[in-house]
Motif scaffolding. Structure first.
Motif, mmCIF file in Angstrom:
data_model
loop_
_atom_site.group_PDB
_atom_site.id
_atom_site.type_symbol
_atom_site.label_atom_id
_atom_site.label_comp_id
_atom_site.label_asym_id
_atom_site.label_seq_id
_atom_site.Cartn_x
_atom_site.Cartn_y
_atom_site.Cartn_z
ATOM 1 N N VAL A 164 0.848 -1.194 0.000
ATOM 2 C CA VAL A 164 0.000 0.000 0.000
ATOM 3 C C VAL A 164 0.880 1.239 0.000
ATOM 4 O O VAL A 164 1.716 1.419 0.902
ATOM 5 C CB VAL A 164 -0.943 0.010 1.233
ATOM 6 C CG1 VAL A 164 -1.845 1.243 1.194
ATOM 7 C CG2 VAL A 164 -1.788 -1.253 1.279
ATOM 8 N N GLY A 165 0.720 2.063 -1.028
ATOM 9 C CA GLY A 165 1.439 3.334 -1.085
ATOM 10 C C GLY A 165 0.496 4.438 -0.656
ATOM 11 O O GLY A 165 -0.667 4.477 -1.088
ATOM 12 N N LYS A 166 0.979 5.298 0.247
ATOM 13 C CA LYS A 166 0.104 6.371 0.720
ATOM 14 C C LYS A 166 0.813 7.719 0.618
ATOM 15 O O LYS A 166 1.892 7.898 1.191
ATOM 16 C CB LYS A 166 -0.285 6.074 2.181
ATOM 17 C CG LYS A 166 -1.483 6.864 2.627
ATOM 18 C CD LYS A 166 -2.163 6.220 3.833
ATOM 19 C CE LYS A 166 -3.438 6.950 4.193
ATOM 20 N NZ LYS A 166 -3.362 8.391 4.224
ATOM 21 N N PHE A 223 -1.712 3.963 -3.916
ATOM 22 C CA PHE A 223 -2.065 2.754 -4.669
ATOM 23 C C PHE A 223 -2.167 1.574 -3.715
ATOM 24 O O PHE A 223 -1.708 1.644 -2.564
ATOM 25 C CB PHE A 223 -1.025 2.470 -5.764
ATOM 26 C CG PHE A 223 0.386 2.341 -5.250
ATOM 27 C CD1 PHE A 223 0.866 1.139 -4.781
ATOM 28 C CD2 PHE A 223 1.225 3.452 -5.214
ATOM 29 C CE1 PHE A 223 2.160 1.023 -4.287
ATOM 30 C CE2 PHE A 223 2.524 3.354 -4.720
ATOM 31 C CZ PHE A 223 2.986 2.134 -4.263
ATOM 32 N N HIS A 224 -2.782 0.503 -4.221
ATOM 33 C CA HIS A 224 -3.028 -0.679 -3.382
ATOM 34 C C HIS A 224 -2.846 -1.927 -4.243
ATOM 35 O O HIS A 224 -3.640 -2.171 -5.143
ATOM 36 C CB HIS A 224 -4.466 -0.598 -2.846
ATOM 37 C CG HIS A 224 -4.747 -1.653 -1.829
ATOM 38 N ND1 HIS A 224 -5.887 -1.690 -1.073
ATOM 39 C CD2 HIS A 224 -4.021 -2.728 -1.444
ATOM 40 C CE1 HIS A 224 -5.862 -2.734 -0.265
ATOM 41 N NE2 HIS A 224 -4.731 -3.382 -0.472
ATOM 42 N N ILE A 225 -1.773 -2.657 -3.992
ATOM 43 C CA ILE A 225 -1.476 -3.863 -4.769
ATOM 44 C C ILE A 225 -1.925 -5.072 -3.948
ATOM 45 O O ILE A 225 -1.526 -5.215 -2.785
ATOM 46 C CB ILE A 225 0.033 -3.946 -5.086
ATOM 47 C CG1 ILE A 225 0.465 -2.682 -5.842
ATOM 48 C CG2 ILE A 225 0.350 -5.217 -5.885
ATOM 49 C CD1 ILE A 225 1.966 -2.523 -6.030
ATOM 50 N N LYS A 256 1.244 12.668 -11.115
ATOM 51 C CA LYS A 256 0.157 12.128 -10.297
ATOM 52 C C LYS A 256 -0.288 10.762 -10.800
ATOM 53 O O LYS A 256 -0.175 10.480 -12.002
ATOM 54 C CB LYS A 256 -1.081 13.045 -10.391
ATOM 55 C CG LYS A 256 -0.844 14.471 -9.951
ATOM 56 C CD LYS A 256 -1.046 14.591 -8.467
ATOM 57 C CE LYS A 256 -1.025 16.060 -8.052
ATOM 58 N NZ LYS A 256 -1.023 16.236 -6.617
ATOM 59 N N ILE A 257 -0.865 9.973 -9.903
ATOM 60 C CA ILE A 257 -1.517 8.737 -10.354
ATOM 61 C C ILE A 257 -2.927 9.122 -10.789
ATOM 62 O O ILE A 257 -3.734 9.574 -9.970
ATOM 63 C CB ILE A 257 -1.537 7.680 -9.237
ATOM 64 C CG1 ILE A 257 -0.104 7.253 -8.952
ATOM 65 C CG2 ILE A 257 -2.385 6.481 -9.653
ATOM 66 C CD1 ILE A 257 0.047 6.165 -7.955
ATOM 67 N N VAL A 258 -3.183 8.984 -12.099
ATOM 68 C CA VAL A 258 -4.475 9.438 -12.608
ATOM 69 C C VAL A 258 -5.469 8.286 -12.730
ATOM 70 O O VAL A 258 -6.642 8.509 -12.985
ATOM 71 C CB VAL A 258 -4.329 10.152 -13.977
ATOM 72 C CG1 VAL A 258 -3.558 11.444 -13.820
ATOM 73 C CG2 VAL A 258 -3.666 9.241 -15.013
ATOM 74 N N PHE A 259 -4.967 7.048 -12.555
ATOM 75 C CA PHE A 259 -5.863 5.898 -12.698
ATOM 76 C C PHE A 259 -5.313 4.724 -11.908
ATOM 77 O O PHE A 259 -4.108 4.479 -11.881
ATOM 78 C CB PHE A 259 -5.968 5.495 -14.182
ATOM 79 C CG PHE A 259 -6.754 4.224 -14.401
ATOM 80 C CD1 PHE A 259 -8.137 4.264 -14.509
ATOM 81 C CD2 PHE A 259 -6.113 2.985 -14.461
ATOM 82 C CE1 PHE A 259 -8.865 3.087 -14.676
ATOM 83 C CE2 PHE A 259 -6.830 1.814 -14.628
ATOM 84 C CZ PHE A 259 -8.211 1.863 -14.741
ATOM 85 N N GLU A 260 -6.218 3.986 -11.264
ATOM 86 C CA GLU A 260 -5.878 2.662 -10.728
ATOM 87 C C GLU A 260 -7.093 1.769 -10.928
ATOM 88 O O GLU A 260 -8.204 2.155 -10.559
ATOM 89 C CB GLU A 260 -5.505 2.698 -9.240
ATOM 90 C CG GLU A 260 -5.046 1.329 -8.750
ATOM 91 C CD GLU A 260 -4.767 1.260 -7.251
ATOM 92 O OE1 GLU A 260 -5.582 1.793 -6.474
ATOM 93 O OE2 GLU A 260 -3.744 0.648 -6.874
#
Ligand SMILES: Nc1ncnc2c1ncn2[C@@H]1O[C@H](COP(=O)(O)OP(=O)(O)OP(=O)(O)O)[C@@H](O)[C@H]1O
Length: 241
Positions: free
Chosen positions: A3-5, A22-24, A216-220
């Motif tokens: 988990v990235g925060k 993100f969450h893997i 930025k992370i624009v999608f997961e």
């Protein structure tokens, strides 16, 4: 699993990732996607102890890896396998010694046992036993990647990090590498995190992925969600299929 925060990374005060979340999940094949220079590899490096975030956290199995004790960090590192983009094999060592190097470093095995384990991984990644005595200069690009993968697997990691596993491979070898990655996940149950630009890998083997754009992370999400995502910065790449 990972988990990235709110991860922020910088090089010389230049922000590369600006608040990545993100969450893997355990057992999935997860992709890090984005344009060239968008910060995918930098994000990967925050998960493998190569780039400390300026702020934010990376948790693996619930442990905040950058704030863990040295002992905890060592034990997490031993559960990770890493394959870099260019394989980085030692040119003066045989295939077998390249695969066994982590075992020599971190296990108490005898040289005989190390060779046996290395041979087992050699076969597992689809190489013939007679490849074991070859040197990296005698291998094709696809074989080098397989040796690098066997080396990353040698300590039976729980998570495998791959930086562009298909780059530089011809289309047939690239698809064979995709099949191998799936087979490794299916047979060993490892979680796989990979940076990729390869549209066939994106469509065929990724369970979920994130897209980095403009820091930025624009999608997961998964492929279906990505195809419905109107502002997808990789639209042109996805249209290639
Ligand atoms: N060690 C470093 N020192 C300074 N800047 C760096 C360093 N590593 C990467 N960068 C910069 O950070 C940015 C993101 O690089 P990164 O390698 O994470 O991108 P990427 O998305 O993986 O790119 P590519 O797909 O081209 O490999 C780039 O502008 C790069 O120049």
């Amino acid at each position: 699993m990972i988990v990235g925060k709110d991860i922020v990374t910088t090089y010389n005060d230049r922000i590369i990732n600006d608040g990545a979340n993100f969450h893997i999940k355990s057992g999935e094949i997860y992709g890090l996607l984005g344009g060239s220079g968008s910060g995918k590899t930098t994000l990967l490096k925050t998960m493998i102890f190569l780039k400390k975030p300026s702020s934010g956290s990376v948790k693996i199995g619930g442990v905040d890896i950058w704030r863990a004790s040295l002992k905890e960090q060592e034990s997490i590192k031993l559960q990770m396998g890493v394959m870099f983009q260019f394989g980085a094999l030692f040119s003066n060592m045989s295939v077998l010694d390249n695969i066994g190097i982590m075992l020599r470093e971190y296990s108490e095995f005898s040289q005989n046992d190390i060779d046996e384990v290395a041979k087992m991984w050699l076969i597992k990644v689809g190489l013939k036993p007679n490849a074991m005595s070859l040197y990296p200069s005698e291998l094709s690009g696809g074989m080098k990647k397989r040796v690098a993968l066997a080396r990353a697997l040698a300590l039976s990691p729980r998570v495998l990090f791959l930086d562009e596993p298909n780059s530089g491979l011809d289309p047939i070898s690239a698809r064979a590498m995709d099949r191998l990655i799936c087979e490794i996940r299916d047979s060993l149950g490892v979680t796989i995190v990979m940076v990729t630009h390869d549209v066939d890998s994106i469509f065929n083997i990724l369970d979920r992925f994130l897209i980095v754009d403009n820091k930025k992370i624009v999608f997961e999400g998964d492929l279906k969600q990505a195809l419905e995502f109107k502002d997808n910065p990789l639209k042109d790449l996805f249209m290639m299929r």
